[in-house]
Scaffold this motif. Structure first.
Motif, PDB file in Angstrom:
ATOM      1  N   ASP A   9      -7.459  -0.443   6.971  1.00  9.68           N
ATOM      2  CA  ASP A   9      -8.454  -1.199   6.208  1.00  9.68           C
ATOM      3  C   ASP A   9      -7.783  -2.241   5.326  1.00  9.68           C
ATOM      4  O   ASP A   9      -8.254  -3.374   5.192  1.00  9.68           O
ATOM      5  CB  ASP A   9      -9.286  -0.234   5.370  1.00  9.68           C
ATOM      6  N   GLY A  10      -6.646  -1.851   4.695  1.00  5.49           N
ATOM      7  CA  GLY A  10      -5.961  -2.767   3.804  1.00  5.49           C
ATOM      8  C   GLY A  10      -5.245  -3.893   4.522  1.00  5.49           C
ATOM      9  O   GLY A  10      -5.145  -5.000   3.994  1.00  5.49           O
ATOM     10  N   GLU A  38      -6.318   5.350   7.932  1.00  6.05           N
ATOM     11  CA  GLU A  38      -7.564   4.607   7.735  1.00  6.05           C
ATOM     12  C   GLU A  38      -7.440   3.617   6.579  1.00  6.05           C
ATOM     13  O   GLU A  38      -7.862   2.460   6.689  1.00  6.05           O
ATOM     14  CB  GLU A  38      -8.699   5.594   7.466  1.00  6.05           C
ATOM     15  N   ARG A  39      -6.858   4.067   5.475  1.00  2.16           N
ATOM     16  CA  ARG A  39      -6.683   3.164   4.331  1.00  2.16           C
ATOM     17  C   ARG A  39      -5.711   2.045   4.668  1.00  2.16           C
ATOM     18  O   ARG A  39      -5.925   0.882   4.288  1.00  2.16           O
ATOM     19  CB  ARG A  39      -6.187   3.950   3.122  1.00  2.16           C
ATOM     20  N   VAL A  71      -8.278  -3.338  -0.743  1.00  3.72           N
ATOM     21  CA  VAL A  71      -8.488  -1.904  -0.948  1.00  3.72           C
ATOM     22  C   VAL A  71      -7.719  -1.388  -2.163  1.00  3.72           C
ATOM     23  O   VAL A  71      -7.993  -0.302  -2.670  1.00  3.72           O
ATOM     24  CB  VAL A  71      -8.081  -1.083   0.301  1.00  3.72           C
ATOM     25  N   LEU A  73       0.826  -1.210   0.000  1.00  2.00           N
ATOM     26  CA  LEU A  73       0.000   0.000   0.000  1.00  2.00           C
ATOM     27  C   LEU A  73       0.861   1.262   0.000  1.00  2.00           C
ATOM     28  O   LEU A  73       0.535   2.241  -0.680  1.00  2.00           O
ATOM     29  CB  LEU A  73      -0.928  -0.008   1.215  1.00  2.00           C
ATOM     30  N   VAL A 124      -0.241   8.219   2.769  1.00  2.44           N
ATOM     31  CA  VAL A 124      -1.364   7.288   2.710  1.00  2.44           C
ATOM     32  C   VAL A 124      -2.052   7.329   4.067  1.00  2.44           C
ATOM     33  O   VAL A 124      -1.401   7.190   5.110  1.00  2.44           O
ATOM     34  CB  VAL A 124      -0.884   5.852   2.404  1.00  2.44           C
ATOM     35  N   SER A 125      -3.349   7.536   4.064  1.00  7.74           N
ATOM     36  CA  SER A 125      -4.061   7.714   5.326  1.00  7.74           C
ATOM     37  C   SER A 125      -3.986   6.460   6.184  1.00  7.74           C
ATOM     38  O   SER A 125      -3.963   5.323   5.676  1.00  7.74           O
ATOM     39  CB  SER A 125      -5.528   8.071   5.071  1.00  7.74           C
TER      40      SER A 125
END
Length: 254
Positions: free
Chosen positions: A48-49, A44-45, A120, A32, A41-42
Protein backbone atom coordinates in the motif's frame (compact mmCIF):
# COMPACT_ATOMS: atom_id res chain seq x y z
CA UNK A 1 24.72 0.88 8.55
CA UNK A 2 22.65 3.96 9.36
CA UNK A 3 19.43 5.25 7.87
CA UNK A 4 18.45 8.94 7.89
CA UNK A 5 14.80 9.74 7.14
CA UNK A 6 14.47 13.22 8.72
CA UNK A 7 14.97 14.93 5.38
CA UNK A 8 16.07 13.44 2.05
CA UNK A 9 16.49 9.70 2.59
CA UNK A 10 20.08 8.59 3.12
CA UNK A 11 21.52 5.13 3.59
CA UNK A 12 25.01 5.33 5.07
CA UNK A 13 27.56 2.58 4.99
CA UNK A 14 29.87 1.42 7.82
CA UNK A 15 32.39 4.20 7.16
CA UNK A 16 29.77 6.90 6.67
CA UNK A 17 29.65 6.78 2.89
CA UNK A 18 26.25 7.35 1.28
CA UNK A 19 24.89 4.23 -0.41
CA UNK A 20 22.65 5.04 -3.41
CA UNK A 21 18.96 4.13 -3.07
CA UNK A 22 17.62 4.68 -6.57
CA UNK A 23 13.93 4.97 -7.32
CA UNK A 24 10.96 6.41 -5.44
CA UNK A 25 9.47 2.98 -4.72
CA UNK A 26 12.69 1.62 -3.26
CA UNK A 27 13.02 4.69 -1.04
CA UNK A 28 9.41 4.35 0.15
CA UNK A 29 10.00 0.71 1.03
CA UNK A 30 13.13 1.58 3.01
CA UNK A 31 11.35 4.36 4.92
CA UNK A 32 8.49 2.05 5.92
CA UNK A 33 10.89 -0.63 7.15
CA UNK A 34 13.12 1.91 8.94
CA UNK A 35 10.20 3.41 10.86
CA UNK A 36 9.71 0.05 12.55
CA UNK A 37 13.19 -1.37 13.12
CA UNK A 38 13.32 -4.96 14.33
CA UNK A 39 9.57 -5.44 13.82
CA UNK A 40 7.73 -7.22 11.05
CA UNK A 41 5.92 -4.88 8.70
CA UNK A 42 3.06 -6.55 6.87
CA UNK A 43 3.34 -7.06 3.13
CA UNK A 44 -0.06 -5.39 2.80
CA UNK A 45 1.20 -2.18 4.41
CA UNK A 46 4.38 -2.23 2.35
CA UNK A 47 2.49 -2.72 -0.91
CA UNK A 48 0.00 0.00 0.00
CA UNK A 49 2.82 2.39 0.89
CA UNK A 50 4.90 1.69 -2.21
CA UNK A 51 2.25 1.29 -4.92
CA UNK A 52 -0.85 2.92 -3.43
CA UNK A 53 -4.02 2.21 -5.39
CA UNK A 54 -2.14 0.30 -8.10
CA UNK A 55 -0.84 -2.90 -6.44
CA UNK A 56 1.75 -4.81 -8.47
CA UNK A 57 1.47 -8.25 -9.90
CA UNK A 58 3.89 -11.10 -9.28
CA UNK A 59 6.85 -10.77 -6.93
CA UNK A 60 7.49 -7.02 -7.27
CA UNK A 61 7.74 -6.50 -3.50
CA UNK A 62 10.16 -9.38 -3.14
CA UNK A 63 12.27 -7.91 -5.96
CA UNK A 64 12.51 -4.54 -4.17
CA UNK A 65 13.48 -6.24 -0.93
CA UNK A 66 16.25 -8.07 -2.78
CA UNK A 67 17.60 -4.75 -4.05
CA UNK A 68 17.79 -3.41 -0.48
CA UNK A 69 19.62 -6.55 0.59
CA UNK A 70 22.17 -6.02 -2.15
CA UNK A 71 22.71 -2.51 -0.77
CA UNK A 72 23.92 -4.12 2.45
CA UNK A 73 20.78 -4.25 4.62
CA UNK A 74 19.66 -7.34 6.51
CA UNK A 75 15.97 -7.95 5.85
CA UNK A 76 14.28 -11.10 7.11
CA UNK A 77 11.15 -12.57 5.56
CA UNK A 78 8.28 -13.48 7.87
CA UNK A 79 5.03 -15.31 7.26
CA UNK A 80 3.13 -12.07 6.59
CA UNK A 81 5.81 -9.47 5.80
CA UNK A 82 9.41 -8.36 6.26
CA UNK A 83 11.60 -7.23 9.15
CA UNK A 84 14.57 -4.88 8.92
CA UNK A 85 17.27 -6.18 11.26
CA UNK A 86 18.80 -3.01 12.65
CA UNK A 87 19.13 -1.24 15.99
CA UNK A 88 16.83 1.77 16.56
CA UNK A 89 19.89 3.89 17.39
CA UNK A 90 21.02 3.45 13.78
CA UNK A 91 17.97 5.38 12.53
CA UNK A 92 17.84 9.14 13.01
CA UNK A 93 14.07 9.31 13.60
CA UNK A 94 14.35 7.08 16.65
CA UNK A 95 17.33 8.96 18.07
CA UNK A 96 15.44 12.21 17.50
CA UNK A 97 12.33 10.95 19.30
CA UNK A 98 14.41 9.78 22.27
CA UNK A 99 16.28 13.08 22.59
CA UNK A 100 13.28 15.34 21.99
CA UNK A 101 12.16 15.13 25.61
CA UNK A 102 15.55 15.45 27.32
CA UNK A 103 17.84 17.24 24.87
CA UNK A 104 15.76 19.28 22.42
CA UNK A 105 18.76 21.14 21.06
CA UNK A 106 20.58 17.91 20.21
CA UNK A 107 17.41 16.40 18.82
CA UNK A 108 16.91 19.27 16.38
CA UNK A 109 20.38 18.72 14.93
CA UNK A 110 19.09 15.46 13.41
CA UNK A 111 16.33 17.22 11.43
CA UNK A 112 17.66 17.93 7.92
CA UNK A 113 14.59 18.94 5.90
CA UNK A 114 11.12 17.97 4.71
CA UNK A 115 9.95 14.43 5.39
CA UNK A 116 9.43 12.24 2.34
CA UNK A 117 7.16 9.60 3.87
CA UNK A 118 4.61 7.46 2.02
CA UNK A 119 0.96 8.33 2.58
CA UNK A 120 0.44 5.30 4.84
CA UNK A 121 3.06 6.77 7.21
CA UNK A 122 1.28 10.13 7.52
CA UNK A 123 0.49 9.57 11.20
CA UNK A 124 4.15 8.91 11.96
CA UNK A 125 5.17 12.03 10.07
CA UNK A 126 2.66 14.09 12.05
CA UNK A 127 4.02 12.70 15.33
CA UNK A 128 7.59 13.61 14.38
CA UNK A 129 6.51 17.12 13.36
CA UNK A 130 4.82 17.61 16.74
CA UNK A 131 7.96 16.44 18.54
CA UNK A 132 10.03 18.87 16.47
CA UNK A 133 7.73 21.80 17.23
CA UNK A 134 7.80 21.01 20.93
CA UNK A 135 11.60 20.75 20.88
CA UNK A 136 11.83 24.12 19.14
CA UNK A 137 9.61 25.74 21.76
CA UNK A 138 11.89 24.50 24.52
CA UNK A 139 15.18 25.37 22.87
CA UNK A 140 14.69 28.59 20.89
CA UNK A 141 14.87 31.67 23.12
CA UNK A 142 16.39 35.15 23.20
CA UNK A 143 16.67 38.02 20.76
CA UNK A 144 18.45 35.91 18.15
CA UNK A 145 15.44 33.62 17.84
CA UNK A 146 13.17 36.31 16.34
CA UNK A 147 13.56 35.30 12.63
CA UNK A 148 12.99 31.59 13.34
CA UNK A 149 10.01 32.28 15.58
CA UNK A 150 8.44 34.66 13.07
CA UNK A 151 8.58 31.89 10.48
CA UNK A 152 7.04 29.38 12.87
CA UNK A 153 4.23 31.74 13.88
CA UNK A 154 3.43 32.19 10.19
CA UNK A 155 3.20 28.41 9.80
CA UNK A 156 1.29 27.81 13.06
CA UNK A 157 -0.86 30.92 13.28
CA UNK A 158 -3.05 29.71 16.17
CA UNK A 159 -0.25 28.39 18.39
CA UNK A 160 -0.29 30.74 21.38
CA UNK A 161 2.90 29.30 22.86
CA UNK A 162 4.81 30.32 19.74
CA UNK A 163 3.22 33.76 19.85
CA UNK A 164 4.34 34.17 23.47
CA UNK A 165 7.88 33.04 22.61
CA UNK A 166 8.04 35.54 19.75
CA UNK A 167 6.76 38.36 21.96
CA UNK A 168 9.43 37.60 24.59
CA UNK A 169 12.14 37.39 21.94
CA UNK A 170 11.08 40.76 20.52
CA UNK A 171 11.17 42.27 24.00
CA UNK A 172 14.67 40.86 24.50
CA UNK A 173 15.65 42.39 21.15
CA UNK A 174 14.51 45.81 22.39
CA UNK A 175 11.37 45.93 20.26
CA UNK A 176 8.38 45.83 22.65
CA UNK A 177 6.24 47.82 20.22
CA UNK A 178 6.50 45.05 17.65
CA UNK A 179 5.72 42.51 20.38
CA UNK A 180 2.47 44.35 21.11
CA UNK A 181 1.63 44.26 17.41
CA UNK A 182 2.19 40.50 17.39
CA UNK A 183 -0.23 40.15 20.30
CA UNK A 184 -2.89 42.21 18.54
CA UNK A 185 -2.53 40.15 15.34
CA UNK A 186 -2.85 36.92 17.34
CA UNK A 187 -5.89 38.27 19.20
CA UNK A 188 -7.65 39.05 15.92
CA UNK A 189 -6.80 35.64 14.43
CA UNK A 190 -8.12 33.80 17.47
CA UNK A 191 -11.33 35.81 17.39
CA UNK A 192 -11.86 35.34 13.65
CA UNK A 193 -10.95 31.65 13.41
CA UNK A 194 -11.92 30.22 16.80
CA UNK A 195 -14.19 32.89 18.24
CA UNK A 196 -11.96 32.87 21.33
CA UNK A 197 -9.88 35.30 23.35
CA UNK A 198 -6.14 34.87 23.98
CA UNK A 199 -5.14 32.57 26.83
CA UNK A 200 -4.53 33.89 30.34
CA UNK A 201 -0.79 33.42 29.84
CA UNK A 202 -0.75 35.48 26.65
CA UNK A 203 -2.89 38.23 28.19
CA UNK A 204 -0.58 38.39 31.22
CA UNK A 205 2.42 38.79 28.93
CA UNK A 206 0.59 41.56 27.09
CA UNK A 207 0.05 43.39 30.39
CA UNK A 208 3.74 42.99 31.26
CA UNK A 209 4.72 44.57 27.97
CA UNK A 210 2.32 47.48 28.48
CA UNK A 211 3.78 48.11 31.93
CA UNK A 212 7.40 47.80 30.80
CA UNK A 213 7.24 49.79 27.58
CA UNK A 214 9.57 52.82 27.51
CA UNK A 215 7.85 56.20 27.36
CA UNK A 216 9.82 57.20 24.26
CA UNK A 217 8.54 54.22 22.30
CA UNK A 218 4.84 54.31 23.03
CA UNK A 219 2.91 57.06 24.86
CA UNK A 220 2.37 56.50 28.57
CA UNK A 221 -1.12 56.56 30.07
CA UNK A 222 -1.95 60.21 30.85
CA UNK A 223 -3.92 59.19 33.94
CA UNK A 224 -0.88 57.61 35.55
CA UNK A 225 1.18 59.72 37.99
CA UNK A 226 3.12 56.87 39.53
CA UNK A 227 6.61 58.08 40.43
CA UNK A 228 5.66 61.75 39.84
CA UNK A 229 4.77 62.83 43.38
CA UNK A 230 6.82 66.07 43.12
CA UNK A 231 4.91 67.16 40.02
CA UNK A 232 1.59 66.41 41.71
CA UNK A 233 2.57 68.53 44.75
CA UNK A 234 3.56 71.46 42.54
CA UNK A 235 0.27 71.33 40.63
CA UNK A 236 -1.72 71.25 43.86
CA UNK A 237 0.25 74.24 45.27
CA UNK A 238 -0.34 76.30 42.15
CA UNK A 239 -4.04 75.49 42.16
CA UNK A 240 -4.26 76.58 45.78
CA UNK A 241 -2.55 79.88 45.05
CA UNK A 242 -4.83 80.49 42.10
CA UNK A 243 -7.90 80.05 44.28
CA UNK A 244 -6.57 82.54 46.84
CA UNK A 245 -5.95 85.15 44.16
CA UNK A 246 -9.08 84.69 42.06
CA UNK A 247 -11.55 84.45 44.95
CA UNK A 248 -11.54 88.10 46.09
CA UNK A 249 -11.37 89.34 42.48
CA UNK A 250 -14.66 87.61 41.68
CA UNK A 251 -16.19 89.13 44.83
CA UNK A 252 -15.25 92.70 43.76
CA UNK A 253 -16.81 92.18 40.37
CA UNK A 254 -20.08 91.29 42.03
Amino acid sequence: MEIAVLGPLELRGPTGEVVPVAGARLRSLLVLLALEPGRVVSAERLIDGVWGDEPPSGNALQALVSRLRRAGLVIEAASYGYRLVIEPEQIDAHVFARLAATGPGRALSYWRGDLDFPEVARAEAARLHELRLDAIKRSVTGAGAVPALEGLVTQHRLDEQLVALLMRALRAAGNPGRALEVFEQARRRLAEVLGADPSAELRALHVELLQDRPSGNLPAEVSSFVGREADVSTVRRLLGEHRLVSGPRRACEC
